[in-house]
Design a protein around this motif. Sequence first.
Motif: not given
Length: 54
Positions: A7-10, A33-38, A47-54
């Motif tokens: 799993i790769v967070e981007v 990654l759209e529309p699901k965010g992954e 598996l690429f998962k979109r995360v919001m900037d922290r």
Amino acid sequence: MPEAFEIVEVNTEVVNCNGSGGPLGHPSVYLNLEPKGEIMCPYCSRLFKRVMDR
């Protein structure tokens, strides 16, 4: 859906995956990654998962 190899967070909507290059890599593909965010890479099952900037 197969189990994720890794799993790769981007924080982008589009990613490029080449299977980490080298002799074990695969052709370079761009994945949206759209529309699901992954999205899972069809070659290496990362598996690429979109995360919001922290």
